[in-house]
Motif scaffolding. Structure first.
Motif, short mmCIF file in Angstrom:
data_model
loop_
_atom_site.label_atom_id
_atom_site.label_comp_id
_atom_site.label_asym_id
_atom_site.label_seq_id
_atom_site.Cartn_x
_atom_site.Cartn_y
_atom_site.Cartn_z
N HIS A 146 -4.87 0.65 -7.62
CA HIS A 146 -3.89 1.07 -6.62
C HIS A 146 -3.14 -0.12 -6.03
CE1 HIS A 146 -7.56 0.18 -4.39
NE2 HIS A 146 -6.90 0.16 -3.25
N ARG A 175 -0.53 2.29 -3.86
CA ARG A 175 0.43 3.28 -4.31
C ARG A 175 -0.02 3.75 -5.69
NH1 ARG A 175 1.12 2.28 0.16
NH2 ARG A 175 3.04 1.76 1.29
N GLY A 215 5.70 5.23 -8.18
CA GLY A 215 6.87 5.03 -7.33
C GLY A 215 7.99 4.31 -8.04
N ARG A 230 0.96 -1.16 -6.45
CA ARG A 230 1.72 -1.61 -5.27
C ARG A 230 2.34 -2.99 -5.52
NH1 ARG A 230 1.11 -1.27 0.37
NH2 ARG A 230 2.79 -2.50 1.32
N GLY A 266 6.99 5.58 -2.91
CA GLY A 266 5.85 5.88 -3.77
C GLY A 266 4.75 6.62 -3.03
N THR A 320 0.57 2.86 8.35
CA THR A 320 -0.12 3.76 7.42
C THR A 320 -1.46 4.22 7.99
OG1 THR A 320 -0.96 1.83 6.22
CG2 THR A 320 1.00 2.90 5.34
N HIS A 336 0.92 7.46 -1.79
CA HIS A 336 -0.29 6.82 -1.27
C HIS A 336 -1.33 7.92 -1.09
CE1 HIS A 336 -2.94 4.67 1.53
NE2 HIS A 336 -2.73 5.61 2.42
N THR A 357 8.61 2.32 1.74
CA THR A 357 8.09 1.04 2.23
C THR A 357 9.18 -0.02 2.16
OG1 THR A 357 5.94 1.66 1.33
CG2 THR A 357 6.21 -0.61 2.03
#
Length: 334
Positions: free
Chosen positions: A176, A146, A149, A180, A137, A30, A139, A127
């Motif tokens: 966030h 994420r 998602g 995730r 999802g 990423t 980002h 992912t």
């Protein structure tokens, strides 16, 4: 849309890619896809640094894989891990809208994400972690995070802003990383609900969670939290708290209420005609009357998402949908 906003939108970094392997490897991928970061680490005061360290300690205890991902991210950009400390503390306001509708064949969900045009990273990531559930999802630049998602178990998750950080804030996990975690660690709505009712939080947010049989909104504030369940096959979330126990923490405001009422109307339309649910959800996500689809900085729609939790189909449409442009929802599957 103002000329400046058009210019900002044209610079937006929309990408789709896969990140798989260990948390460290996912962090490296990423970082390589995203490139440089906004460098504000040196601007943290001693008090802010202490708060960030406290938040990081909570992440270490609850979600240790994320610490490994931060390490991989830092290594890829040749940074020290402490250079990323501020990513444990960031929060956003913005405005987002979501709707879930019960159909005979399962629950379908749609959501618009709205924010400020200066934030231009918008990556859709498939992912596949070596420890956790695969998920697709969005980002938006906050490391590890994420924003919405769907995972391989058919669990959909997104967040909605609900006001500013409390002052003073209490240490907790940023929104966030919560999204995730839910996508990566929770198999169904029941597990997600248990986590959201117990995880330490530092900011006010609503979390929208849907699986094949259940949908709920967790209205969360550091001082209190409550669950709103689907009523009569319909559930809507915007940017004010609705549950009686939570309404004082983030009261109604005109734009949020208008979007909420508009989505209720679209939801009732779907409930009366199930066969057109996908087209109706598209129409809801590109509504410019409330507006659900916004073009004003701070309430600008960056992407839309429609998901069918039973089939595992998830559709994304990138960029603000102007009135003369048909939304294009592309299909992804896990």
């Amino acid at each position: 849309m103002e000329r400046q906003n058009v210019t900002e939108e044209q610079k937006a970094d929309y990408q789709y890619y896969e990140a798989s392997g260990t948390p460290y490897e996912i962090g490296r991928i990423t970082a390589q896809k995203g490139g440089s970061l906004l460098g504000i680490e040196g601007q943290l005061s001693a008090e802010q640094r202490k708060f960030a360290e406290q938040c990081r300690d909570i992440v270490q205890r609850i979600y240790p894989e994320m610490m490994e991902e931060f390490a991989g991210y830092a290594a890829a950009l040749q940074l020290e891990e402490n250079d990323l400390l501020w990513h444990y503390t960031l929060g956003v306001e913005g405005g987002c809208s979501g709707i879930a509708v019960q159909l005979p064949e399962g629950i379908v969900v749609a959501r618009n994400y709205d924010f400020y045009y200066f934030e231009n990273r918008r990556h859709l990531i498939y992912t596949r972690p070596d420890r956790g559930y695969a998920h697709i999802g969005m980002h938006e630049g906050l490391i590890g995070g994420r924003f919405d998602g769907l995972n391989e178990k058919g669990l959909y998750v997104s967040f909605n802003g609900a006001g500013q950080h409390p002052d003073p804030a209490v240490p907790g996990i940023s929104f966030h990383l919560i999204v995730r975690y839910l996508l990566e660690k929770c198999a169904d709505a029941k597990e997600a609900k248990e986590f959201l009712l117990s995880v330490p939080v530092k900011e006010a947010k609503s979390y929208f969670v849907v699986d094949q049989t259940e949908a709920f909104v967790a209205e969360v504030h550091p001082e209190n939290r409550a669950i709103r369940e689907m009523q009569n096959g319909l559930l809507v979330v915007t940017n004010h708290f609705v549950h009686p126990a939570m309404s004082a923490y983030q009261k109604q405001w005109a734009n949020s209420v208008a979007r909420y009422q508009t989505l209720e109307t679209f939801g009732e339309k779907i409930r009366s005609n199930h066969s057109d649910w996908f087209d109706t959800l598209q129409d809801a996500m590109k509504d410019h009357a409330a507006p659900v689809c916004g073009h004003v900085d701070g309430l600008a729609t960056f992407w839309s998402c429609i998901a069918n939790t039973k089939t595992g189909d998830v559709f994304y449409s990138f960029g603000p949908v102007q009135e003369s442009i048909q939304a294009i929802f592309s299909l992804w599957r896990l």
